[in-house]
Design a protein around this motif. Sequence first.
Motif, short mmCIF file in Angstrom:
data_model
loop_
_atom_site.label_atom_id
_atom_site.label_comp_id
_atom_site.label_asym_id
_atom_site.label_seq_id
_atom_site.Cartn_x
_atom_site.Cartn_y
_atom_site.Cartn_z
N ASP A 69 -5.86 -0.09 -3.58
CA ASP A 69 -5.36 0.76 -2.49
C ASP A 69 -6.20 2.04 -2.41
O ASP A 69 -5.75 3.12 -2.72
CB ASP A 69 -3.89 1.10 -2.74
CG ASP A 69 -3.19 1.65 -1.51
OD1 ASP A 69 -3.73 1.50 -0.40
OD2 ASP A 69 -2.09 2.21 -1.68
N TYR A 74 1.98 -1.02 -9.11
CA TYR A 74 1.21 -0.55 -7.95
C TYR A 74 -0.28 -0.82 -8.16
O TYR A 74 -0.84 -0.51 -9.21
CB TYR A 74 1.47 0.95 -7.74
CG TYR A 74 0.57 1.61 -6.74
CD1 TYR A 74 0.44 1.10 -5.45
CD2 TYR A 74 -0.15 2.74 -7.07
CE1 TYR A 74 -0.38 1.71 -4.53
CE2 TYR A 74 -0.98 3.36 -6.14
CZ TYR A 74 -1.09 2.83 -4.88
OH TYR A 74 -1.91 3.44 -3.96
N PRO A 109 -4.30 0.87 5.90
CA PRO A 109 -4.43 0.76 4.43
C PRO A 109 -3.76 -0.50 3.88
O PRO A 109 -4.28 -1.11 2.94
CB PRO A 109 -3.73 2.03 3.91
CG PRO A 109 -3.82 2.99 5.04
CD PRO A 109 -3.72 2.16 6.29
N GLN A 110 -2.65 -0.91 4.48
CA GLN A 110 -1.97 -2.14 4.03
C GLN A 110 -2.85 -3.36 4.29
O GLN A 110 -2.98 -4.23 3.44
CB GLN A 110 -0.63 -2.29 4.76
CG GLN A 110 0.13 -3.53 4.36
CD GLN A 110 0.56 -3.53 2.90
OE1 GLN A 110 1.19 -2.59 2.46
NE2 GLN A 110 0.22 -4.57 2.17
N LYS A 137 -0.32 4.13 0.33
CA LYS A 137 -0.89 5.00 1.37
C LYS A 137 -0.27 4.70 2.73
O LYS A 137 0.02 5.62 3.50
CB LYS A 137 -2.40 4.87 1.38
CG LYS A 137 -2.95 5.43 0.07
CD LYS A 137 -4.42 5.34 -0.05
CE LYS A 137 -4.81 5.96 -1.39
NZ LYS A 137 -6.20 6.07 -1.57
N THR A 138 -0.03 3.44 3.03
CA THR A 138 0.66 3.09 4.28
C THR A 138 2.07 3.66 4.26
O THR A 138 2.53 4.22 5.26
CB THR A 138 0.69 1.57 4.49
OG1 THR A 138 -0.63 1.14 4.85
CG2 THR A 138 1.66 1.16 5.59
N SER A 187 0.83 -1.20 0.00
CA SER A 187 0.00 0.00 0.00
C SER A 187 0.87 1.25 0.00
O SER A 187 1.62 1.51 0.95
CB SER A 187 -0.90 0.01 1.24
OG SER A 187 -1.53 1.26 1.38
N LEU A 212 -5.73 -3.39 1.80
CA LEU A 212 -5.27 -3.79 0.47
C LEU A 212 -5.04 -5.30 0.41
O LEU A 212 -5.44 -5.95 -0.57
CB LEU A 212 -3.97 -3.06 0.12
CG LEU A 212 -3.44 -3.34 -1.28
CD1 LEU A 212 -2.99 -2.06 -1.94
CD2 LEU A 212 -2.29 -4.32 -1.25
#
Length: 193
Positions: A93, A88, A135-136, A35-36, A33, A139
Amino acid sequence: MNIFRLAGDMTHLMSVLVLLLKIYATKSCSGISLKTQELYAVVFLARYLDLLTDFFSLYNSVMKVVFIASSLAIVWCMRYHRAVRRTYDRELDTFRHYFLILGSFVLALIFHEKFTVQEIFWAFSIYLEAVAILPQLVLLQRSGNVDNLTGQYVFFLGMVAMVPLPRHSCNILVKKVDGYLGFTLLSLCLFVI
């Protein structure tokens, strides 16, 4: 040197090394992720503002620079490296991580030891780190496919969240950290576990 701090630093360093190994060996960030990673970059940039003003030890300064540089390097690879950015999983995500940033900042404004810029950002980084893995995890749940290195990376991130629990418990019970910050830190550690 606090043994819990050393264990936490080494565990986080292992998670970063596993992630960098995955990215560079496979030229892929699939299952990771962004975001993470962005949240961790914000965590370290906010937490280590004192790097510019205070010197505690060479170890402390080196670890701060390593954590900031590695977080920014991972974000850069996932956003800009030609081969890596194509892998990605943008569609998976989709966690709204801005809510985590906002919530953590509001908590930091309410629950802190002293009302100074550095203390507010330190508290903000503590609260944000407690939820940065979300977030991880979302995902991974959405993808349903976890390779070995991604699984090891998530394992080490979970360990990073668990290692501070004895230290914060010790601070609260033995050193008697007063106020809401001590209670909030212990609650967040227990929540993450």
